[in-house]
Design an enzyme around this catalytic site. Sequence first.
Site, mmCIF file in Angstrom:
data_model
loop_
_atom_site.group_PDB
_atom_site.id
_atom_site.type_symbol
_atom_site.label_atom_id
_atom_site.label_comp_id
_atom_site.label_asym_id
_atom_site.label_seq_id
_atom_site.Cartn_x
_atom_site.Cartn_y
_atom_site.Cartn_z
ATOM 1 N N ASN D 401 1.408 -49.555 -15.245
ATOM 2 C CA ASN D 401 1.374 -50.969 -15.609
ATOM 3 C C ASN D 401 1.695 -51.151 -17.098
ATOM 4 O OD1 ASN D 401 0.746 -53.628 -16.085
ATOM 5 N ND2 ASN D 401 -1.010 -53.671 -14.717
ATOM 6 N N ASP D 402 0.788 -50.769 -17.952
ATOM 7 C CA ASP D 402 1.016 -50.969 -19.388
ATOM 8 C C ASP D 402 2.291 -50.286 -19.882
ATOM 9 O OD1 ASP D 402 -1.331 -52.300 -19.365
ATOM 10 O OD2 ASP D 402 -2.506 -50.683 -20.271
ATOM 11 N N VAL D 403 2.568 -49.112 -19.336
ATOM 12 C CA VAL D 403 3.688 -48.344 -19.880
ATOM 13 C C VAL D 403 5.040 -48.938 -19.496
ATOM 14 C CG1 VAL D 403 2.362 -46.228 -19.987
ATOM 15 C CG2 VAL D 403 3.732 -46.716 -17.951
ATOM 16 N N ALA D 442 -4.957 -51.931 -20.649
ATOM 17 C CA ALA D 442 -5.030 -52.808 -21.812
ATOM 18 C C ALA D 442 -5.518 -54.205 -21.436
ATOM 19 C CB ALA D 442 -3.674 -52.895 -22.505
#
Lengths: 102, 102, 475, 475
Positions: D401-403, D442
């Site tokens: 997700n964040d990456v 995050a």
Amino acid sequence: MSQILHWVSDNQQILYIVILMIFLGVEVIGRVPAVLHTPLMSGANAIHGVVIIGAIIVMGKADQGNFLALGLGFLAVILGTINVVGGFVVTDRMLEMFKKKT
Amino acid sequence: MSQILHWVSDNQQILYIVILMIFLGVEVIGRVPAVLHTPLMSGANAIHGVVIIGAIIVMGKADQGNFLALGLGFLAVILGTINVVGGFVVTDRMLEMFKKKT
Amino acid sequence: MGIDLLTVFYIAASVTFILGLKMLSNPATARRGNLIAAGGMTLAIIGTIFLYKNEGSPLHNLGWIFLGIFIGGLIGTMTARKVKMTAMPEMVSLFNGMGGACAALISLLEFEHLFEANRSEGLSSFSGLVQPGFYLTIVTGVIIGTVSFAGSIIAWGKLSGNVKDIVFRGQHLTNILFLALVLAAAIYTYQTDLDEAHIYFFITAGLAFFYGILFVLPIGGADMPVVISLLNSFTGVAAACGGFLYNNKAMLTGGILVGSAGTLLTIMMCKAMNRSLLNVLIGSFGASASSSAENMEQGSYKSISLSDAAMVMAYSQKVLIVPGYGLAVAQAQYACHELEKLLTEKGVDVKYAIHPVAGRMPGHMNVLLAEADVSYDLLLEMEQANEEFPATDVVLVLGANDVVNPAAKKDPSSPIYGMPILDVELAKTCIVNKRSMKPGYAGIENALFFQPRTSMLFGDAKKVLQNLIGEIRVL
Amino acid sequence: MGIDLLTVFYIAASVTFILGLKMLSNPATARRGNLIAAGGMTLAIIGTIFLYKNEGSPLHNLGWIFLGIFIGGLIGTMTARKVKMTAMPEMVSLFNGMGGACAALISLLEFEHLFEANRSEGLSSFSGLVQPGFYLTIVTGVIIGTVSFAGSIIAWGKLSGNVKDIVFRGQHLTNILFLALVLAAAIYTYQTDLDEAHIYFFITAGLAFFYGILFVLPIGGADMPVVISLLNSFTGVAAACGGFLYNNKAMLTGGILVGSAGTLLTIMMCKAMNRSLLNVLIGSFGASASSSAENMEQGSYKSISLSDAAMVMAYSQKVLIVPGYGLAVAQAQYACHELEKLLTEKGVDVKYAIHPVAGRMPGHMNVLLAEADVSYDLLLEMEQANEEFPATDVVLVLGANDVVNPAAKKDPSSPIYGMPILDVELAKTCIVNKRSMKPGYAGIENALFFQPRTSMLFGDAKKVLQNLIGEIRVL
Ligand SMILES: NC(=O)c1ccc[n+]([C@@H]2O[C@H](COP(=O)([O-])OP(=O)(O)OC[C@H]3O[C@@H](n4cnc5c(N)ncnc54)[C@H](OP(=O)(O)O)[C@@H]3O)[C@@H](O)[C@H]2O)c1
Ligand SMILES: NC(=O)c1ccc[n+]([C@@H]2O[C@H](COP(=O)([O-])OP(=O)(O)OC[C@H]3O[C@@H](n4cnc5c(N)ncnc54)[C@H](OP(=O)(O)O)[C@@H]3O)[C@@H](O)[C@H]2O)c1
């Protein structure tokens, strides 16, 4: 103040070693890529297991009758060895996974 | 053999300092780009001018009547100072040329 | 108290040396690094003068010391300020020689000291009073310091054109023999009768001096930057010997640091030219290669006239100038800057493509162009430049040769094979200025000159540039 | 003689530690580096056992020592061999805790030693016999060792799910107060009456233990790798205290080396996630950010059915798989490898795009996929992958997700702004598998999910992959 200066002067060689070692620690790993962070942490973890030497010395100079020293020293040796041996083995296993399989 | 070992043991702190310094010298400049080779050489040249300290000591402990020591010591101080001062100034001049002019 | 404070000063100085060297290896911090190291050095020097205690008493002869520092400082500053930018390596070599001589003198005086001490004890040989380790330190300091001094002077002479390359048969054997002699004399000194030792010590120093000369003599003049870097690390070791002698940590750490970093730097310099240190020291590179150049077949090349060249450049959109050693020889950097300004006024996008080992010392071109006040922003590094060549209309090669030789990429048998080069072939046209078809430093033929897109513009770089400027002005 | 040899052993060990760490930071040499350091360690340990002299006499209790080493070695090897690859950080944390405890025990026993010595001299307080420097070394060893031990256990507990994050108001103030208490107790011990000191020393250790717990408790579970790295460098310092205590250079240099390198590593880990160490330690990141996520408007997204997804992938030319934390949670690495093999058989070019901080520890994805025997050659690093995306037909995002959140590039107000990401938007289509629209680590919304080229494929990663495999088989 003058006492501190005197202490510095008396221990200058050790201080040099400490300072140079700090620089080296920083320089030596300065270029590590992010993927290797975990194995590097684990390898460093094994290296500070060198504290086992202290445990061996404590244990080896304890009197036969001093059960506190013998008992805790024995525990320290075990714990230190776990740190060293486990640390190196786990790092090796991790790095094996990073290896190119050819 | 045992003499050498003994010597090593007696001087272990100095040896550590030397070994760590060798490592540091290599690590510290390991990433220098080719354009900076000349200024870096020049800067290092200025740093080994620290030998001037030895010249000052030789000179400062020479007897009034010992003309050989006074004369050569005086020469050594001059040469050492040229190395140090000239080295740093020339390096600075070179680096000034590399600076972005904004 | 005072002496304890001095220890702190020395530790601080050592730290500034490390930090300084680290910062010197990064363009953004280099200048500050140099100043920091200089600050630490000042601290160490002042501290020594006022706080050092020799067997409990402070140093004397302070007047002489200050006079020496004043004279040395004056000479150092003046020469360093007046020297031409392109003569930098010579200058560094001279300074390095001074340092070596200083280290040698110190060890020499300490030897005299020992000699007197031994004599007043009525001993018949050195080994009686002096530990082998201590003698080793002294004699190493003298030998390395002297070699560094003599070698640096020769290197300076070669770069400034006062000393010619001297090569004779069996040279390397002679050198090795000489080195053996130096060592033998050093050992003999330690073991022999005291008065004889006194003489033999000076013989050792004298032999070391000759060895230093012989060591540098056969090495090609163009390789001097590498040699200077090597001698630089020698002087570092000599300074470290002084550190052992006085148990002085600032000298010790500073010396070892330079010895180690200098050795690595020497190797890196060789690598940037795609050569090994041994190859440089044996000095056979230029000789063997230039003969092979003659064997190569000469293709056909085409020349371009001054007015055509002027026209092509003035009406193009983007010009990249590739400066090389020839530009430095011709001292044409000012004319070059002139041309660049003129073309820019005419709306042409002009930049410089800088190869890291163009010229005869690393960064030679940067220094050269900076001297003529060329803006730093116009200098492209090799990687950048190689990206921009395909979009470039005209590449003007000014006295560069090896750094644009495609053999480095294509011909595995070439001595420069593997060296990264500026890919000028990618540009639409390429104008090469040099005086003849003679090879450059590596002594090999350059296929670039025979390519259809390349035209030669013969003549001395400065004259050609001045004429070009004249032509463009009247266009 | 023996003791001199031991010195040489110790010097050799220190050198192997430095070399080992250096080699560990380069993929090509890492494994060898680890072995070299292990070799040096063995040398140091064996040397100590047989050559160490305590006031002239060799060590006794050798039987106990060997038994301890045997037991410790057995436990260490077994646990290290059996642990699942994905549980590595927990394991390292435990090992680190052992080291901390060992350092604390040593200092504790040395304290007892001093205590007895003081008492037998009939002194009334420590300051009589013991130098402040020496006491400082002992008490620092106990405090740091204990903090590291307690903290590591908590970190282990959090990672293995046995300890929950505990956050309460005024936590940071409490922690600072506790730290002050520890220091006060340590100082009091030195100055007070001897018998009272004996008690207060243990109070100091006890307080340090609680401080270690409190220090780690508020930090989010996902940040544990960073915390472990920090505690790791603490233990290094504790080991160095032991080195001072016994004037043992191997311990001193090894400890300082790890202390310094560990601190830098901690900072670099934070940087790779685009956060500061302080931010991690205060542990407020997740909390404040997840609230902001709720404020963000939800766009509209489209889902894709299993059979459609299977079709799209099976008939494309090039697929890149982006694994993330969700893949690890679902333990879907084997199913993932299965899918990759199946697609490859069908002639699709399948590779993995690995983000350096995907998952919850650096290199998490490498280890995870290696466990399932995925060939190393198929793993693309971030830079490579970003170059290949434009030529990719389908990107399959598995629990990442964040990456892959474009906010890191586009939204300067985002907490992850500036973190390098995998540019999956460049590919022709993008299929994202996760269980819901919930944010990742995050705690922020991901605009990628709402883009026209993106389709969501909801469900647990393992189940979804197994179903996909089934669908593709019957195509
Ligand atoms: N930078 C360093 O640190 C360093 C140190 C040592 C060696 N090197 C080596 O030096 C070489 C540097 O390459 P480079 O391309 O700069 O130089 P180069 O290969 O030596 O070529 C210089 C060219 O300039 C021409 N030239 C000489 N005087 C001229 C004048 N007055 N006007 C116009 N042209 C003139 C020469 O040709 P004509 O005679 O036909 O005019 C020569 O071919 C590399 O091989 C490098 O490895 C570099
Ligand atoms: N690598 C490190 O060293 C490290 C250390 C600490 C923190 N971090 C941080 O961790 C993050 C890593 O990014 P990431 O993209 O890998 O992970 P992520 O941003 O945490 O996202 C993971 C996603 O996986 C999904 N998921 C969870 N369980 C799943 C399951 N069983 N099946 C399918 N999907 C599942 C979750 O969504 P659903 O709940 O909707 O399924 C979640 O959105 C970065 O922010 C990084 O800074 C990294």
